[in-house]
Design a protein around this motif. Sequence first.
Motif, PDB file in Angstrom:
ATOM      1  N   ALA A  46      12.580  57.055 -15.431  1.00 40.84           N
ATOM      2  CA  ALA A  46      13.054  58.475 -14.980  1.00 40.84           C
ATOM      3  C   ALA A  46      11.952  59.377 -14.652  1.00 40.84           C
ATOM      4  O   ALA A  46      11.051  59.587 -15.374  1.00 40.84           O
ATOM      5  CB  ALA A  46      14.137  59.202 -15.990  1.00 40.84           C
ATOM      6  N   GLU A  47      11.952  59.947 -13.671  1.00 38.95           N
ATOM      7  CA  GLU A  47      10.729  60.768 -12.874  1.00 38.95           C
ATOM      8  C   GLU A  47      11.127  61.789 -12.329  1.00 38.95           C
ATOM      9  O   GLU A  47      12.037  61.714 -11.507  1.00 38.95           O
ATOM     10  CB  GLU A  47       9.858  59.884 -12.057  1.00 38.95           C
ATOM     11  CG  GLU A  47       9.520  58.626 -12.650  1.00 38.95           C
ATOM     12  CD  GLU A  47       8.312  58.692 -13.718  1.00 38.95           C
ATOM     13  OE1 GLU A  47       7.681  59.550 -13.830  1.00 38.95           O
ATOM     14  OE2 GLU A  47       8.003  57.687 -14.267  1.00 38.95           O
ATOM     15  N   ILE A  48      10.378  62.900 -12.350  1.00 37.67           N
ATOM     16  CA  ILE A  48      10.574  63.908 -11.301  1.00 37.67           C
ATOM     17  C   ILE A  48       9.181  64.169 -10.307  1.00 37.67           C
ATOM     18  O   ILE A  48       8.289  64.051 -10.786  1.00 37.67           O
ATOM     19  CB  ILE A  48      10.473  65.293 -12.149  1.00 37.67           C
ATOM     20  CG1 ILE A  48      11.698  65.328 -13.009  1.00 37.67           C
ATOM     21  CG2 ILE A  48      10.764  66.641 -11.453  1.00 37.67           C
ATOM     22  CD1 ILE A  48      11.749  66.417 -14.045  1.00 37.67           C
ATOM     23  N   VAL A  49       9.457  64.159  -9.034  1.00 40.31           N
ATOM     24  CA  VAL A  49       8.505  63.990  -8.123  1.00 40.31           C
ATOM     25  C   VAL A  49       8.689  65.541  -7.279  1.00 40.31           C
ATOM     26  O   VAL A  49       9.795  65.942  -7.052  1.00 40.31           O
ATOM     27  CB  VAL A  49       8.194  63.162  -7.110  1.00 40.31           C
ATOM     28  CG1 VAL A  49       7.883  61.818  -8.116  1.00 40.31           C
ATOM     29  CG2 VAL A  49       9.402  62.728  -6.476  1.00 40.31           C
ATOM     30  N   PRO A  50       7.803  66.109  -6.647  1.00 45.42           N
ATOM     31  CA  PRO A  50       7.996  67.267  -5.566  1.00 45.42           C
ATOM     32  C   PRO A  50       8.450  66.813  -4.371  1.00 45.42           C
ATOM     33  O   PRO A  50       8.383  65.559  -4.170  1.00 45.42           O
ATOM     34  CB  PRO A  50       6.226  67.823  -5.468  1.00 45.42           C
ATOM     35  CG  PRO A  50       5.648  66.655  -6.017  1.00 45.42           C
ATOM     36  CD  PRO A  50       6.197  65.821  -6.997  1.00 45.42           C
ATOM     37  N   ASP A  51       8.911  67.934  -3.677  1.00 47.00           N
ATOM     38  CA  ASP A  51       9.594  67.560  -2.147  1.00 47.00           C
ATOM     39  C   ASP A  51       8.599  67.243  -1.360  1.00 47.00           C
ATOM     40  O   ASP A  51       8.421  68.279  -0.464  1.00 47.00           O
ATOM     41  CB  ASP A  51      10.274  69.078  -1.932  1.00 47.00           C
ATOM     42  CG  ASP A  51      11.787  68.908  -1.893  1.00 47.00           C
ATOM     43  OD1 ASP A  51      12.181  67.706  -1.294  1.00 47.00           O
ATOM     44  OD2 ASP A  51      12.377  69.668  -2.054  1.00 47.00           O
ATOM     45  N   ILE A  80      18.833  70.645   4.780  1.00 53.61           N
ATOM     46  CA  ILE A  80      18.315  70.904   5.931  1.00 53.61           C
ATOM     47  C   ILE A  80      17.290  71.949   5.830  1.00 53.61           C
ATOM     48  O   ILE A  80      16.535  71.933   7.218  1.00 53.61           O
ATOM     49  CB  ILE A  80      19.251  71.057   7.021  1.00 53.61           C
ATOM     50  CG1 ILE A  80      20.106  72.345   6.791  1.00 53.61           C
ATOM     51  CG2 ILE A  80      20.217  69.840   7.012  1.00 53.61           C
ATOM     52  CD1 ILE A  80      21.024  72.898   7.814  1.00 53.61           C
ATOM     53  N   SER A  81      16.613  72.244   5.074  1.00 56.46           N
ATOM     54  CA  SER A  81      15.743  73.147   4.960  1.00 56.46           C
ATOM     55  C   SER A  81      14.240  72.420   5.317  1.00 56.46           C
ATOM     56  O   SER A  81      14.336  71.105   5.185  1.00 56.46           O
ATOM     57  CB  SER A  81      15.495  74.018   3.655  1.00 56.46           C
ATOM     58  OG  SER A  81      14.901  73.163   3.026  1.00 56.46           O
ATOM     59  N   PHE A  82      13.176  73.185   5.718  1.00 56.76           N
ATOM     60  CA  PHE A  82      12.084  72.572   6.016  1.00 56.76           C
ATOM     61  C   PHE A  82      11.422  71.829   4.983  1.00 56.76           C
ATOM     62  O   PHE A  82      10.825  70.595   5.223  1.00 56.76           O
ATOM     63  CB  PHE A  82      10.965  73.749   6.433  1.00 56.76           C
ATOM     64  CG  PHE A  82       9.690  73.021   6.890  1.00 56.76           C
ATOM     65  CD1 PHE A  82       9.748  72.582   8.279  1.00 56.76           C
ATOM     66  CD2 PHE A  82       8.418  73.106   6.191  1.00 56.76           C
ATOM     67  CE1 PHE A  82       8.391  72.271   8.891  1.00 56.76           C
ATOM     68  CE2 PHE A  82       7.404  72.643   6.554  1.00 56.76           C
ATOM     69  CZ  PHE A  82       7.274  72.174   8.065  1.00 56.76           C
ATOM     70  N   ARG A  83      11.596  72.144   3.619  1.00 57.21           N
ATOM     71  CA  ARG A  83      11.042  71.422   2.537  1.00 57.21           C
ATOM     72  C   ARG A  83      11.797  70.212   2.019  1.00 57.21           C
ATOM     73  O   ARG A  83      11.326  69.577   1.352  1.00 57.21           O
ATOM     74  CB  ARG A  83      10.789  72.211   1.204  1.00 57.21           C
ATOM     75  CG  ARG A  83      10.063  73.393   1.616  1.00 57.21           C
ATOM     76  CD  ARG A  83       8.503  73.280   1.111  1.00 57.21           C
ATOM     77  NE  ARG A  83       8.364  72.652   0.078  1.00 57.21           N
ATOM     78  CZ  ARG A  83       7.287  71.723  -0.255  1.00 57.21           C
ATOM     79  NH1 ARG A  83       6.602  71.360   0.682  1.00 57.21           N
ATOM     80  NH2 ARG A  83       6.968  71.103  -1.487  1.00 57.21           N
ATOM     81  N   ASP A  84      13.083  69.979   2.729  1.00 55.92           N
ATOM     82  CA  ASP A  84      13.587  68.669   2.388  1.00 55.92           C
ATOM     83  C   ASP A  84      13.444  67.694   3.216  1.00 55.92           C
ATOM     84  O   ASP A  84      13.723  67.616   4.344  1.00 55.92           O
ATOM     85  CB  ASP A  84      15.161  69.106   2.495  1.00 55.92           C
ATOM     86  CG  ASP A  84      15.647  70.342   1.679  1.00 55.92           C
ATOM     87  OD1 ASP A  84      15.352  70.186   0.285  1.00 55.92           O
ATOM     88  OD2 ASP A  84      16.651  71.098   2.015  1.00 55.92           O
ATOM     89  N   VAL A  85      12.622  66.540   2.370  1.00 58.72           N
ATOM     90  CA  VAL A  85      12.244  65.559   3.255  1.00 58.72           C
ATOM     91  C   VAL A  85      12.720  64.235   2.738  1.00 58.72           C
ATOM     92  O   VAL A  85      12.397  62.919   3.264  1.00 58.72           O
ATOM     93  CB  VAL A  85      10.763  65.384   3.331  1.00 58.72           C
ATOM     94  CG1 VAL A  85      10.210  66.527   4.278  1.00 58.72           C
ATOM     95  CG2 VAL A  85      10.176  65.578   2.040  1.00 58.72           C
ATOM     96  N   THR A  86      13.578  64.328   1.713  1.00 55.26           N
ATOM     97  CA  THR A  86      14.092  62.969   1.053  1.00 55.26           C
ATOM     98  C   THR A  86      14.574  61.641   2.326  1.00 55.26           C
ATOM     99  O   THR A  86      14.136  60.890   2.066  1.00 55.26           O
ATOM    100  CB  THR A  86      15.118  63.535   0.049  1.00 55.26           C
ATOM    101  OG1 THR A  86      14.246  64.093  -1.035  1.00 55.26           O
ATOM    102  CG2 THR A  86      15.487  61.938  -0.715  1.00 55.26           C
ATOM    103  N   ILE A  87      15.691  62.414   2.809  1.00 51.39           N
ATOM    104  CA  ILE A  87      16.242  61.566   3.919  1.00 51.39           C
ATOM    105  C   ILE A  87      15.325  60.891   4.783  1.00 51.39           C
ATOM    106  O   ILE A  87      15.292  59.571   5.066  1.00 51.39           O
ATOM    107  CB  ILE A  87      17.259  62.346   4.344  1.00 51.39           C
ATOM    108  CG1 ILE A  87      18.558  62.986   3.676  1.00 51.39           C
ATOM    109  CG2 ILE A  87      18.154  61.290   5.508  1.00 51.39           C
ATOM    110  CD1 ILE A  87      19.320  62.107   2.727  1.00 51.39           C
ATOM    111  N   GLU A  88      14.555  61.647   5.316  1.00 52.27           N
ATOM    112  CA  GLU A  88      13.611  60.880   6.325  1.00 52.27           C
ATOM    113  C   GLU A  88      12.640  60.095   5.620  1.00 52.27           C
ATOM    114  O   GLU A  88      12.366  58.759   6.327  1.00 52.27           O
ATOM    115  CB  GLU A  88      12.918  62.100   6.947  1.00 52.27           C
ATOM    116  CG  GLU A  88      13.506  62.968   8.098  1.00 52.27           C
ATOM    117  CD  GLU A  88      14.577  63.886   7.454  1.00 52.27           C
ATOM    118  OE1 GLU A  88      15.621  64.122   7.823  1.00 52.27           O
ATOM    119  OE2 GLU A  88      14.413  64.315   6.124  1.00 52.27           O
TER     120      GLU A  88
END
Length: 169
Positions: A46-51, A80-88
């Motif tokens: 289990a890990e936590i990583v930055p956006d 859909i905010s600028f910082r949200d890059v998980t999906i891409e």
Amino acid sequence: MVHHVTHRSVNCMVITISDTRTKDTDKSGRLMMEFLEQSGHHVEAAEIVPDESAAIQEMIKIGSENPAVDVILTNGGTGISFRDVTIETVKSMLDKEMTGFGEIFRMLSYQEDIGSAAILSRAIAGVISHTAIFATPGSSGAVKLAMEKLILPELSHVVQEITKDLDKH
């Protein structure tokens, strides 16, 4: 049509994607791990990583290259905010996408929970090499919905499908 798949315990890696959460405040990551363990699955890591795309990519790469990890589950960074890059980031790494996961997740979100705000909801699943990956939003409501209705009922089946050719090579 119901496929009867032998329930098999799978080894999972949980990745929380957040700029602010810590081990103590990672409610959604903890929830994911509880759901997995209650269903007889094993949390390998289990890990936590930055956006940040590079950090997400690196952690997913570590998980997908680890032979002890069958499935990677992420939560967070899907908006859909600028910082949200998980999906891409996840989409760019997939060998195969399970488009039904995001489609049905949004349909259920619309019906059960959030109405028209479901159009803002992003979730993706697929396969990277021989590892399944499911990326869900970071709210505990979204995690609960995805785990109970979509991920847990099919987890053993998904792993069986992506590993069935391995011993034939």
